[in-house]
Scaffold this motif. Structure first.
Motif, PDB file in Angstrom:
ATOM      1  N   MET A   6       0.609  -0.950   0.169  1.00 18.47           N
ATOM      2  CA  MET A   6      -0.054  -0.441  -0.236  1.00 18.47           C
ATOM      3  C   MET A   6       1.033   0.897  -0.272  1.00 18.47           C
ATOM      4  SD  MET A   6      -3.242  -1.236   2.166  1.00 18.47           S
ATOM      5  CE  MET A   6      -3.001  -1.133   4.011  1.00 18.47           C
ATOM      6  N   SER A   7       2.158   1.745   0.550  1.00 15.63           N
ATOM      7  CA  SER A   7       2.810   2.647   1.159  1.00 15.63           C
ATOM      8  C   SER A   7       3.712   3.394  -0.429  1.00 15.63           C
ATOM      9  CB  SER A   7       4.018   1.573   1.548  1.00 15.63           C
ATOM     10  OG  SER A   7       3.388   2.238   3.061  1.00 15.63           O
ATOM     11  N   GLN A  11       2.621   6.035  -3.667  1.00 19.69           N
ATOM     12  CA  GLN A  11       4.303   6.150  -3.751  1.00 19.69           C
ATOM     13  C   GLN A  11       3.890   6.857  -5.021  1.00 19.69           C
ATOM     14  OE1 GLN A  11       7.831   4.748  -3.113  1.00 19.69           O
ATOM     15  NE2 GLN A  11       7.733   5.117  -1.260  1.00 19.69           N
ATOM     16  N   HIS A  12       3.184   6.096  -6.081  1.00 22.09           N
ATOM     17  CA  HIS A  12       2.228   5.677  -7.546  1.00 22.09           C
ATOM     18  C   HIS A  12       1.247   7.194  -7.522  1.00 22.09           C
ATOM     19  CE1 HIS A  12       3.557   1.209  -8.548  1.00 22.09           C
ATOM     20  NE2 HIS A  12       4.485   2.455  -8.564  1.00 22.09           N
ATOM     21  N   GLN A  13       0.589   6.983  -6.474  1.00 26.75           N
ATOM     22  CA  GLN A  13      -0.296   8.291  -6.690  1.00 26.75           C
ATOM     23  C   GLN A  13       0.523   9.683  -6.625  1.00 26.75           C
ATOM     24  OE1 GLN A  13      -2.854   6.852  -3.712  1.00 26.75           O
ATOM     25  NE2 GLN A  13      -4.265   5.480  -4.572  1.00 26.75           N
ATOM     26  N   GLU A  14       0.799  10.160  -5.552  1.00 27.93           N
ATOM     27  CA  GLU A  14       1.806  10.715  -5.693  1.00 27.93           C
ATOM     28  C   GLU A  14       2.418  11.445  -6.294  1.00 27.93           C
ATOM     29  OE1 GLU A  14       3.657   9.435  -1.486  1.00 27.93           O
ATOM     30  OE2 GLU A  14       2.297  10.679  -0.628  1.00 27.93           O
ATOM     31  N   CYS A  15       3.152  10.892  -6.863  1.00 27.34           N
ATOM     32  CA  CYS A  15       4.204  10.885  -8.168  1.00 27.34           C
ATOM     33  C   CYS A  15       3.060  11.758  -9.072  1.00 27.34           C
ATOM     34  CB  CYS A  15       5.044   9.595  -8.766  1.00 27.34           C
ATOM     35  SG  CYS A  15       6.462   9.365  -7.518  1.00 27.34           S
ATOM     36  N   LEU A 110       2.601   5.823 -20.830  1.00 27.74           N
ATOM     37  CA  LEU A 110       3.754   4.654 -20.300  1.00 27.74           C
ATOM     38  C   LEU A 110       4.105   4.672 -18.607  1.00 27.74           C
ATOM     39  CD1 LEU A 110       6.155   2.858 -21.087  1.00 27.74           C
ATOM     40  CD2 LEU A 110       6.926   4.772 -21.304  1.00 27.74           C
ATOM     41  N   ILE A 111       3.590   5.809 -17.852  1.00 26.27           N
ATOM     42  CA  ILE A 111       4.145   5.214 -16.316  1.00 26.27           C
ATOM     43  C   ILE A 111       2.342   4.465 -15.707  1.00 26.27           C
ATOM     44  CG2 ILE A 111       3.019   6.327 -13.906  1.00 26.27           C
ATOM     45  CD1 ILE A 111       5.371   8.281 -14.831  1.00 26.27           C
ATOM     46  N   GLN A 112       1.393   4.702 -16.184  1.00 22.15           N
ATOM     47  CA  GLN A 112      -0.053   4.263 -16.147  1.00 22.15           C
ATOM     48  C   GLN A 112       0.332   2.981 -16.128  1.00 22.15           C
ATOM     49  OE1 GLN A 112      -2.226   5.717 -13.380  1.00 22.15           O
ATOM     50  NE2 GLN A 112      -0.712   7.333 -13.870  1.00 22.15           N
TER      51      GLN A 112
END
Length: 150
Positions: A6-7, A11-15, A110-112
């Motif tokens: 979950m952490s 981090q993905h969501q924060e980026c 690309l990130i998604q």
């Protein structure tokens, strides 16, 4: 999903949120804000990639013996993301708003795609294979400052 996973997802969501701030600033032609937010995005992205490349991936490879599996693919995608990130950063710094927006659109896609693979394939594999994952990631009680995170 474990607390460690979950952490990483957070981090993905924060980026993602930070890159969205860059895009919003570019749409307003606010290059100062776009540059500042891009630098923050860069820091968050690199921190996340280093955590994966230096801690998570080696721990997964050690636990499973899979050294030519999903971690190789993820490292390759990290390299592609970094290349696009660098291109977008150059365009922002040079005030090339339209080019930067186009590059950021590609970067976002690309990130998604990358995040979906990590969150739905690699992270669950790691969660089932890597013992003491919070400590491995330096998120445990000692914060990674002692030998328990090695």
């Amino acid at each position: 999903m474990s607390q460690a996973m979950m952490s990483l997802v957070k981090q993905h969501q924060e980026c993602d949120d930070q890159l969205n701030r860059v895009e919003a600033a570019l749409h307003k032609a606010d290059l100062s804000s776009a540059g500042r937010n891009f630098r923050l995005f860069d820091e968050q992205l690199e921190h996340h990639f280093r955590l994966e490349e230096e801690r998570l991936f080696p721990a997964f490879e050690k636990a499973t013996g899979m050294t030519n599996g999903p971690t190789v693919v993820m490292r390759g995608e990290h390299a592609e993301i970094r290349q696009l990130r660098d291109q977008a950063m150059d365009e922002v710094e040079q005030g090339q708003i339209e080019s930067a927006l186009a590059t950021i659109d590609t970067l976002n896609v690309l990130i998604q795609q990358h995040n979906v693979k990590e969150e739905n394939i690699l992270y669950p594999m790691c969660g089932g294979s890597v013992p003491n994952l919070m400590s491995v990631l330096g998120m445990g009680g000692c914060g990674g400052a002692c030998s328990c995170a090695a």
